[in-house]
Design a protein around this motif. Structure first.
Motif, PDB file in Angstrom:
ATOM      1  N   THR B  88       0.834  -1.220   0.000  1.00 24.25           N
ATOM      2  CA  THR B  88       0.000   0.000   0.000  1.00 24.25           C
ATOM      3  C   THR B  88       0.862   1.261   0.000  1.00 24.25           C
ATOM      4  O   THR B  88       0.457   2.275  -0.558  1.00 24.25           O
ATOM      5  N   PHE B  89       2.035   1.195   0.595  1.00 23.29           N
ATOM      6  CA  PHE B  89       2.937   2.358   0.526  1.00 23.29           C
ATOM      7  C   PHE B  89       3.337   2.607  -0.937  1.00 23.29           C
ATOM      8  O   PHE B  89       3.406   3.757  -1.382  1.00 23.29           O
ATOM      9  N   ALA B  92       0.122   3.904  -2.904  1.00 26.45           N
ATOM     10  CA  ALA B  92      -0.290   5.267  -2.571  1.00 26.45           C
ATOM     11  C   ALA B  92       0.800   6.294  -2.894  1.00 26.45           C
ATOM     12  O   ALA B  92       0.603   7.493  -2.726  1.00 26.45           O
ATOM     13  N   GLY B  93       1.951   5.860  -3.328  1.00 25.99           N
ATOM     14  CA  GLY B  93       3.053   6.794  -3.591  1.00 25.99           C
ATOM     15  C   GLY B  93       3.599   7.395  -2.313  1.00 25.99           C
ATOM     16  O   GLY B  93       3.968   8.564  -2.257  1.00 25.99           O
ATOM     17  N   ALA B  94       3.639   6.573  -1.252  1.00 29.36           N
ATOM     18  CA  ALA B  94       4.006   7.081   0.070  1.00 29.36           C
ATOM     19  C   ALA B  94       5.516   7.092   0.323  1.00 29.36           C
ATOM     20  O   ALA B  94       5.952   7.459   1.399  1.00 29.36           O
ATOM     21  N   VAL B  95       6.287   6.666  -0.684  1.00 28.02           N
ATOM     22  CA  VAL B  95       7.744   6.637  -0.509  1.00 28.02           C
ATOM     23  C   VAL B  95       8.394   7.469  -1.594  1.00 28.02           C
ATOM     24  O   VAL B  95       8.113   7.285  -2.779  1.00 28.02           O
ATOM     25  N   GLN B  96       9.235   8.405  -1.175  1.00 26.94           N
ATOM     26  CA  GLN B  96      10.007   9.093  -2.207  1.00 26.94           C
ATOM     27  C   GLN B  96      11.488   8.829  -1.957  1.00 26.94           C
ATOM     28  O   GLN B  96      12.062   7.893  -2.487  1.00 26.94           O
ATOM     29  N   CYS B  97      12.116   9.590  -1.035  1.00 30.51           N
ATOM     30  CA  CYS B  97      13.542   9.309  -0.809  1.00 30.51           C
ATOM     31  C   CYS B  97      13.739   8.070   0.060  1.00 30.51           C
ATOM     32  O   CYS B  97      14.773   7.420   0.011  1.00 30.51           O
ATOM     33  N   GLY B  98      12.735   7.763   0.890  1.00 29.98           N
ATOM     34  CA  GLY B  98      12.771   6.521   1.668  1.00 29.98           C
ATOM     35  C   GLY B  98      13.391   6.615   3.043  1.00 29.98           C
ATOM     36  O   GLY B  98      13.327   5.660   3.824  1.00 29.98           O
ATOM     37  N   ILE B 144      -1.602   4.024   4.871  1.00 33.88           N
ATOM     38  CA  ILE B 144      -1.947   3.329   6.124  1.00 33.88           C
ATOM     39  C   ILE B 144      -3.447   2.990   6.133  1.00 33.88           C
ATOM     40  O   ILE B 144      -3.864   1.912   6.551  1.00 33.88           O
ATOM     41  N   LYS B 145      -4.246   3.916   5.616  1.00 29.74           N
ATOM     42  CA  LYS B 145      -5.689   3.677   5.504  1.00 29.74           C
ATOM     43  C   LYS B 145      -5.955   2.467   4.596  1.00 29.74           C
ATOM     44  O   LYS B 145      -6.744   1.578   4.921  1.00 29.74           O
ATOM     45  N   GLN B 150      -7.061  -3.289   3.273  1.00 28.67           N
ATOM     46  CA  GLN B 150      -6.625  -4.502   2.558  1.00 28.67           C
ATOM     47  C   GLN B 150      -6.149  -5.608   3.505  1.00 28.67           C
ATOM     48  O   GLN B 150      -6.091  -6.769   3.115  1.00 28.67           O
ATOM     49  N   GLY B 151      -5.797  -5.206   4.716  1.00 26.72           N
ATOM     50  CA  GLY B 151      -5.241  -6.196   5.644  1.00 26.72           C
ATOM     51  C   GLY B 151      -6.238  -6.665   6.687  1.00 26.72           C
ATOM     52  O   GLY B 151      -5.845  -7.043   7.796  1.00 26.72           O
ATOM     53  N   VAL B 152      -7.525  -6.645   6.330  1.00 26.17           N
ATOM     54  CA  VAL B 152      -8.559  -7.052   7.289  1.00 26.17           C
ATOM     55  C   VAL B 152      -8.251  -8.452   7.845  1.00 26.17           C
ATOM     56  O   VAL B 152      -7.953  -9.362   7.082  1.00 26.17           O
ATOM     57  N   GLY B 153      -8.283  -8.564   9.153  1.00 24.34           N
ATOM     58  CA  GLY B 153      -8.005  -9.850   9.778  1.00 24.34           C
ATOM     59  C   GLY B 153      -6.545 -10.035  10.172  1.00 24.34           C
ATOM     60  O   GLY B 153      -6.222 -10.879  10.992  1.00 24.34           O
TER      61      GLY B 153
END
Lengths: 272, 155
Positions: B88-89, B92-98, B144-145, B150-153
């Motif tokens: 999901t990161f 969602a494009g949640a990583v750029q330089c890391g 994270i949302k 997606q990680g239900v359970g």
């Protein structure tokens, strides 16, 4: 560097007595940044007795080793203290920083301190042969200065149970999380039958210690709440000589003073 | 001798008790996931999970660790939960330089492990001690949302 690892409070005070030079390590969040020179470090974080929160008829007792997280999750902790703790740093700090550390750092920007002063909190200090209890304002002498000798450990904080009809807390920082306060203000009051019967006001980050002036508070006891607005100018003038902030990297003296006076006025105007 | 559990393995180390966990992780155990950003507990780049709680490893003295269970991003990356966050990161494009990412992932795990269905406000609070200078945070919050959805359970 030698580490000392007591499991019990009794063991800790014996170690402190034997190793007077040892520095006390609670949560470490401040100590690890300053890394003050020392040869011995006495770790308090394994002592369960310092994590106890309990009560009797009159008081709540908070172990000095309780983390902010543990305080937020305990029903006995006064809501106004929780409000201040929510504003401290961020989760990763709340998970290890302790109330005892916040007190013993004796920073005028310590976020729990104005609340503890306003609540009239006492501290209990323990050594091999004595327990001493005194008001928090007598324990904190100045910036990083405590009435704590080299054989003593802060055991717990004692807060008298007390209900307030009005509670007000504001922390002024650069942002909501992770900010050290530029100034903070707490006002507590009880109003019964239109009269002010209890008033406690404390300011943080505006002098070398927290400012609470009981003689000013007492002056306005028994006043009719409807007459209070006409006294606001006088109350602000009463506090004027006590609010003596400094310029530093976080803010300026004049901003701090102005914001404190505004918060005081806002608190007084909202009393009902 | 300091005894603790590192990524579920019992380890002992003989070192100065005032040494920072962050340095020991990187220098002695070659775990380069935890990063030093500020060294003052303000940026969260060195965050790890100790006994189930998110903690900045730059603020932990080795002597305080006695028997604690430390999980770094390296240990966490072997879990199914991590796989969801990794995906999901990226989505969602949640990583750029890391640089902030290991700390962000650990903060996400610390949140989801106690709150499997967080609100945006819960997520903002959970990552409030983690600085990111690239993404502007919204993509991380979305990631994270998405992981919670997606990680239900799993949490």
């Amino acid at each position: 560097m030698v580490g000392l690892y007591p499991k019990y409070l009794e063991e800790a005070v014996e170690m402190k007595y034997a190793h007077k030079e040892a520095k006390l390590y609670a949560g470490g969040t401040d100590w690890m940044v300053r890394h003050a020179e020392c040869n011995q470090l006495l770790f308090l974080n394994q002592i369960q007795e310092l994590k106890v929160i309990n009560e009797d008829t009159d008081n709540i007792y908070i172990g000095s080793g309780c983390t902010y997280f543990e305080l937020l999750n305990n029903d006995l902790v006064p809501e106004i203290l929780k409000e201040a703790i929510r504003g401290i740093a961020a989760p990763a700090i709340k998970n290890i920083g302790t109330i005892g550390g916040n007190i013993c750092n004796a920073s005028p920007a310590g976020d729990t301190l104005p609340i503890l002063y306003a609540l009239g909190a006492k501290v209990e200090v323990i050594s091999v042969d004595k327990n001493k209890i005194f008001p928090i304002e007598d324990f904190i002498l100045g910036v990083r200065k405590l009435l704590l000798n080299d054989t003593e450990i802060l055991k717990r904080i004692i807060i008298q149970k007390h209900e307030f009809s009005n509670t007000y807390y504001q922390k002024v920082g650069a942002r909501k999380s992770q900010a050290l306060s530029k100034a903070s203000f707490v006002g507590l009051a009880n109003i019964q039958e239109g009269k002010l019967v209890d008033l406690r006001i404390a300011f943080g980050s505006v002098a070398s210690t927290i400012i609470r002036v009981k003689q000013i508070e007492e002056k306005y006891i028994d006043i009719n709440i409807k007459e209070l607005p006409s006294h606001i100018g006088e109350i602000k003038a009463d506090y004027d000589s006590y609010i003596i902030p400094i310029d530093d990297q976080r803010s300026t003296a004049s901003y701090r003073k102005a914001v404190c006076m505004n918060l005081l006025e806002d608190f007084l105007r909202k009393l009902k | 001798m300091i005894n603790f559990f590192l990524n579920e393995e019992n380890v002992q180390i003989d070192c100065d008790p005032s040494f920072r966990l962050l340095d020991i992780l990187r220098d002695k155990f070659q775990l380069m996931g935890p990063k030093e950003g500020c060294g003052e507990g303000e940026c969260g780049a060195c965050a790890v999970i100790i006994d189930g709680k998110l903690i900045n490893s730059c603020l932990v003295a080795m002597g305080s660790l006695n028997n604690s269970k430390v999980i770094t991003i390296e240990g966490y990356s072997k879990t199914d939960r991590y796989k969801v966050l990794e995906r999901t990161f990226a989505e969602a494009g949640a990583v750029q330089c890391g640089f902030c990412t290991p700390g962000m992932i650990m903060a996400a795990e610390a949140l989801l492990s106690v709150n499997a269905n967080p609100t945006v406000e819960d997520i903002r609070e959970a990552i409030s001690g983690n600085l990111c200078r690239c993404t502007g945070y919204n993509m991380i919050i979305n990631a994270i949302k998405l992981a919670a959805e997606q990680g239900v359970g799993l949490w």
